[in-house]
Design a protein around this motif. Structure first.
Motif, PDB file in Angstrom:
ATOM      1  N   ASP A   3       0.817  -1.336  -0.190  1.00  0.00           N
ATOM      2  CA  ASP A   3      -0.127   0.048   0.013  1.00  0.00           C
ATOM      3  C   ASP A   3       0.739   1.301  -0.147  1.00  0.00           C
ATOM      4  N   PHE A   4       0.369   2.496   0.016  1.00  0.00           N
ATOM      5  CA  PHE A   4       0.847   3.473  -0.104  1.00  0.00           C
ATOM      6  C   PHE A   4       1.600   3.909   1.192  1.00  0.00           C
TER       7      PHE A   4
ATOM      8  N   GLU B 202      -7.777   8.808   5.141  1.00  0.00           N
ATOM      9  CA  GLU B 202      -7.650   7.823   4.208  1.00  0.00           C
ATOM     10  C   GLU B 202      -6.276   6.835   3.763  1.00  0.00           C
TER      11      GLU B 202
ATOM     12  N   THR C 139      -3.811   8.468   2.299  1.00  0.00           N
ATOM     13  CA  THR C 139      -3.502   8.868   0.908  1.00  0.00           C
ATOM     14  C   THR C 139      -2.479  10.032   0.772  1.00  0.00           C
ATOM     15  N   THR C 140      -2.223  10.735   2.013  1.00  0.00           N
ATOM     16  CA  THR C 140      -1.203  11.823   2.031  1.00  0.00           C
ATOM     17  C   THR C 140      -0.575  11.737   3.389  1.00  0.00           C
TER      18      THR C 140
ATOM     19  N   MET D 131       2.020   4.784  -9.367  1.00  0.00           N
ATOM     20  CA  MET D 131       1.401   5.776  -8.411  1.00  0.00           C
ATOM     21  C   MET D 131       1.406   7.164  -9.143  1.00  0.00           C
TER      22      MET D 131
ATOM     23  N   THR E   3       1.281  10.792  -8.103  1.00  0.00           N
ATOM     24  CA  THR E   3       1.137  11.764  -6.789  1.00  0.00           C
ATOM     25  C   THR E   3       1.230  13.253  -7.233  1.00  0.00           C
TER      26      THR E   3
ATOM     27  N   LYS F 291       0.878  13.238  -1.664  1.00  0.00           N
ATOM     28  CA  LYS F 291      -0.649  13.006  -1.915  1.00  0.00           C
ATOM     29  C   LYS F 291      -0.659  12.031  -3.213  1.00  0.00           C
ATOM     30  N   LEU F 292      -1.169  10.990  -2.761  1.00  0.00           N
ATOM     31  CA  LEU F 292      -1.552   9.958  -3.659  1.00  0.00           C
ATOM     32  C   LEU F 292      -2.882  10.228  -4.627  1.00  0.00           C
TER      33      LEU F 292
ATOM     34  N   LYS G  82      -3.904   8.876  -7.564  1.00  0.00           N
ATOM     35  CA  LYS G  82      -4.439   7.961  -8.267  1.00  0.00           C
ATOM     36  C   LYS G  82      -3.543   6.472  -8.300  1.00  0.00           C
ATOM     37  N   GLN G  83      -4.011   5.556  -7.839  1.00  0.00           N
ATOM     38  CA  GLN G  83      -3.234   4.281  -8.083  1.00  0.00           C
ATOM     39  C   GLN G  83      -3.669   3.783  -9.493  1.00  0.00           C
TER      40      GLN G  83
END
Length: 186
Positions: free
Chosen positions: A75-76, A104, A106-107, A149, A151, A171-172, A174-175
């Motif tokens: 994962d991120f 989330e 994601t950041t 990824m 970012t 910051k992610l 989009k995968q």
């Protein structure tokens, strides 16, 4: 034969060929200075440094994967830890702390206590908008894009601007699913 265990950032850093740190720092400084002379606008220099870093990152990821023996991150969060503890150590000789996760996952922020790019650097008053180390944000963005990824990497704190540390927010966005150029069943 059993799989090769992943190597720590320290082990990789000790085994890779390096250039003199002062030569590297001064050369980078000369590049930034030349960009300031050529482009004149600080914001354009920031964009150019980011683009240069991106181009480096899309190539650097291959060397990282080949030399580190790191398995695919799940994962991120794991990806951020690998960047902070292995990637930065392997190429810059420093590590970062991963903090400030959003709910989330994601950041996050990568906080560097030390940054070899800024040795001998003082920003003049006319360059206060310059993100001197913006090449690093581009490297991370480019490398992550090559492992699917998308970012956004921005500087939050900068010691050259009087802050107590260097902090990048990653910051992610989009995968990206991996696409293969051909179908296996044909």
């Amino acid at each position: 034969m059993p799989p090769v265990a992943p190597r720590s950032g320290d082990a990789i850093f000790a085994s890779v060929e390096r250039v003199n740190a002062e030569l590297f720092t001064l050369t980078y400084g000369a590049i930034v200075r030349q960009l300031l002379t050529d482009l004149e606008e600080v914001e354009e220099v920031n964009k150019q440094l980011d683009q240069m870093g991106y181009n480096i990152g899309i190539r650097l990821i291959d060397e990282f994967l080949a030399k580190s023996n790191v398995a695919r991150c799940v994962d991120f969060k794991e990806t951020a830890e690998v960047i902070a503890k292995v990637g930065l150590k392997m190429f810059l000789g420093v590590t970062a702390t991963v903090t400030n996760w959003d709910t989330e996952g994601t950041t996050c922020s990568l906080v560097l206590e030390d940054n070899p790019l800024v040795d001998f650097v003082e920003l003049p008053d006319n360059c206060q908008g310059l993100y001197y180390c913006n090449i690093l944000s581009g490297v991370i963005r480019g490398a992550l894009e090559m492992v699917s990824m998308k970012t956004e990497v921005t500087w939050i704190r900068d010691m050259l601007r009087g802050d107590d540390a260097f902090e990048m927010q990653v910051k992610l966005l989009k995968q990206v699913p991996e696409e293969y150029p051909y179908k296996d069943d044909e």
